[in-house]
Design a protein around this motif. Structure first.
Motif, PDB file in Angstrom:
ATOM      1  N   SER A  16       0.813  -1.222   0.000  1.00 46.20           N
ATOM      2  CA  SER A  16       0.000   0.000   0.000  1.00 46.20           C
ATOM      3  C   SER A  16       0.843   1.267   0.000  1.00 46.20           C
ATOM      4  O   SER A  16       0.310   2.374  -0.123  1.00 46.20           O
ATOM      5  CB  SER A  16      -0.951   0.006   1.205  1.00 46.20           C
ATOM      6  OG  SER A  16      -0.222   0.031   2.423  1.00 46.20           O
ATOM      7  N   ARG A  17       2.155   1.134   0.152  1.00 45.43           N
ATOM      8  CA  ARG A  17       3.038   2.294   0.043  1.00 45.43           C
ATOM      9  C   ARG A  17       3.158   2.770  -1.413  1.00 45.43           C
ATOM     10  O   ARG A  17       3.549   3.899  -1.675  1.00 45.43           O
ATOM     11  CB  ARG A  17       4.445   1.975   0.566  1.00 45.43           C
ATOM     12  CG  ARG A  17       4.528   1.706   2.056  1.00 45.43           C
ATOM     13  CD  ARG A  17       5.937   1.262   2.432  1.00 45.43           C
ATOM     14  NE  ARG A  17       6.054   0.870   3.818  1.00 45.43           N
ATOM     15  CZ  ARG A  17       6.375   1.705   4.814  1.00 45.43           C
ATOM     16  NH1 ARG A  17       6.599   2.984   4.538  1.00 45.43           N
ATOM     17  NH2 ARG A  17       6.458   1.279   6.053  1.00 45.43           N
ATOM     18  N   LEU A  18       2.839   1.892  -2.342  1.00 42.10           N
ATOM     19  CA  LEU A  18       2.918   2.252  -3.759  1.00 42.10           C
ATOM     20  C   LEU A  18       1.831   3.263  -4.102  1.00 42.10           C
ATOM     21  O   LEU A  18       0.723   3.192  -3.561  1.00 42.10           O
ATOM     22  CB  LEU A  18       2.760   0.996  -4.627  1.00 42.10           C
ATOM     23  CG  LEU A  18       3.836  -0.078  -4.445  1.00 42.10           C
ATOM     24  CD1 LEU A  18       3.461  -1.335  -5.218  1.00 42.10           C
ATOM     25  CD2 LEU A  18       5.185   0.447  -4.902  1.00 42.10           C
ATOM     26  N   PRO A  19       2.120   4.215  -5.003  1.00 47.36           N
ATOM     27  CA  PRO A  19       1.132   5.237  -5.345  1.00 47.36           C
ATOM     28  C   PRO A  19      -0.112   4.654  -6.002  1.00 47.36           C
ATOM     29  O   PRO A  19      -0.020   3.772  -6.854  1.00 47.36           O
ATOM     30  CB  PRO A  19       1.896   6.152  -6.324  1.00 47.36           C
ATOM     31  CG  PRO A  19       3.000   5.305  -6.859  1.00 47.36           C
ATOM     32  CD  PRO A  19       3.381   4.376  -5.747  1.00 47.36           C
ATOM     33  N   GLY A  20      -1.271   5.131  -5.554  1.00 50.68           N
ATOM     34  CA  GLY A  20      -2.527   4.708  -6.164  1.00 50.68           C
ATOM     35  C   GLY A  20      -3.063   3.392  -5.636  1.00 50.68           C
ATOM     36  O   GLY A  20      -4.080   2.897  -6.129  1.00 50.68           O
ATOM     37  N   ILE A  21      -2.390   2.804  -4.646  1.00 49.35           N
ATOM     38  CA  ILE A  21      -2.834   1.514  -4.103  1.00 49.35           C
ATOM     39  C   ILE A  21      -3.219   1.690  -2.632  1.00 49.35           C
ATOM     40  O   ILE A  21      -2.383   2.018  -1.792  1.00 49.35           O
ATOM     41  CB  ILE A  21      -1.745   0.434  -4.240  1.00 49.35           C
ATOM     42  CG1 ILE A  21      -1.456   0.178  -5.715  1.00 49.35           C
ATOM     43  CG2 ILE A  21      -2.173  -0.857  -3.548  1.00 49.35           C
ATOM     44  CD1 ILE A  21      -0.465  -0.918  -5.979  1.00 49.35           C
ATOM     45  N   GLY A  22      -4.491   1.457  -2.351  1.00 48.48           N
ATOM     46  CA  GLY A  22      -4.970   1.527  -0.976  1.00 48.48           C
ATOM     47  C   GLY A  22      -4.858   0.177  -0.284  1.00 48.48           C
ATOM     48  O   GLY A  22      -4.400  -0.800  -0.866  1.00 48.48           O
TER      49      GLY A  22
END
Length: 206
Positions: A16-22
Motif C-alpha cells: 500500500s506504500r505504492l502510489p494509487g494503491i490503498g
C-alpha cells in the motif's frame, strides 16, 4: 482493517506504500500472490530487487538506461539538433509513445519549487547548458523544446531555462497547450482556453 496473519498485514502495509494503491487493493494483491506458485512471487521479488539495484541513468540525458549512455542518445537516427526538456522520466515515455518526435531528451528530475526547497541547483539544468556548449555527438544543438508541466512551477522553470539559453543564442520553443481532441469548450478550464486562443494557429483548407 483486521488481518488474520501478521505476514499478511506486513505485506499489505508494504504494497500500500505504492502510489494509487490503498489497503483493500493491497490486500487483494497479497492474497492473489498467495494463490500463485511460489516461483511467481520469487520472480516478482527478483525483478523488483534488480530494478532497484541495477537500474542506471544515462550520463547525457539522465533518462533510465541499462548502460552508461541510453539507446536514444546513441541512436544515429535521432535528430541531434533538437533537445526536448522534460520534468521526469514518465514524460519521455509519453512523448515516445506518440511516435511524433525524433530528437533527443533531457530529464530535469523535477521543476523549480521554492516552497519545496527545490532550486535550479537541485535540477539537471547545469548539465543541459553543458550539452549546449559541448554537444555529446559533436553536432550543434539548434533548438530546445520545453515540454514542462502547465503549472506555476513548470512556468517558472521554463522561464529560468529560457533566460539561460537566450544568452547562448539557442532557439527555445514550447509544446502547444490547448483543447483536447473531442473536448467541448464549456468544460474546458479558463487557463487552458485562454492559452489556446493566445497560441492559435492559421486555419487552412489547403
Amino acid at each position: 482493517m483486521n488481518f488474520p496473519s501478521k505476514l499478511i498485514e506486513d505485506a499489505v502495509n508494504e504494497i500500500s506504500r505504492l502510489p494509487g494503491i490503498g489497503k483493500k487493493t493491497a490486500l487483494r494483491l497479497a492474497l492473489h500472490l498467495l494463490k500463485q506458485p511460489e516461483a511467481i512471487a520469487e520472480n516478482l521479488t527478483d525483478a523488483i530487487t534488480k530494478l532497484r539495484k541495477e537500474t542506471a541513468y544515462c550520463r547525457v540525458c539522465h533518462n533510465i538506461s541499462d548502460q552508461e549512455i541510453c539507446s536514444v542518445c546513441q541512436s544515429p537516427r535521432r535528430d541531434r539538433s533538437l533537445i526536448c526538456v522534460v520534468e521526469d522520466i514518465p514524460d519521455v515515455l509519453a512523448i515516445e509513445n506518440t511516435s511524433q518526435y525524433n530528437g533527443l531528451y533531457h530529464v530535469l528530475g523535477g521543476v523549480i519549487s521554492p516552497i519545496q526547497g527545490i532550486g535550479p541547483e537541485e535540477l539537471k539544468i547545469a548539465s543541459l547548458l553543458t550539452r549546449i556548449d559541448q554537444p555529446h555527438s559533436g553536432e550543434a544543438v539548434s533548438e530546445v523544446i520545453l515540454a514542462l508541466p502547465s503549472t506555476m512551477e513548470g512556468d517558472t522553470t521554463a522561464f529560468y531555462i529560457t533566460r539561460k539559453l537566450k544568452e547562448k543564442g539557442i532557439k527555445v520553443s514550447t509544446i502547444a497547450r490547448g483543447i483536447p481532441i473531442g473536448g467541448e469548450l464549456e468544460y474546458t478550464d479558463e487557463v487552458t482556453l485562454g492559452r489556446s486562443i493566445l497560441t492559435r494557429v492559421n486555419y487552412s483548407v489547403d
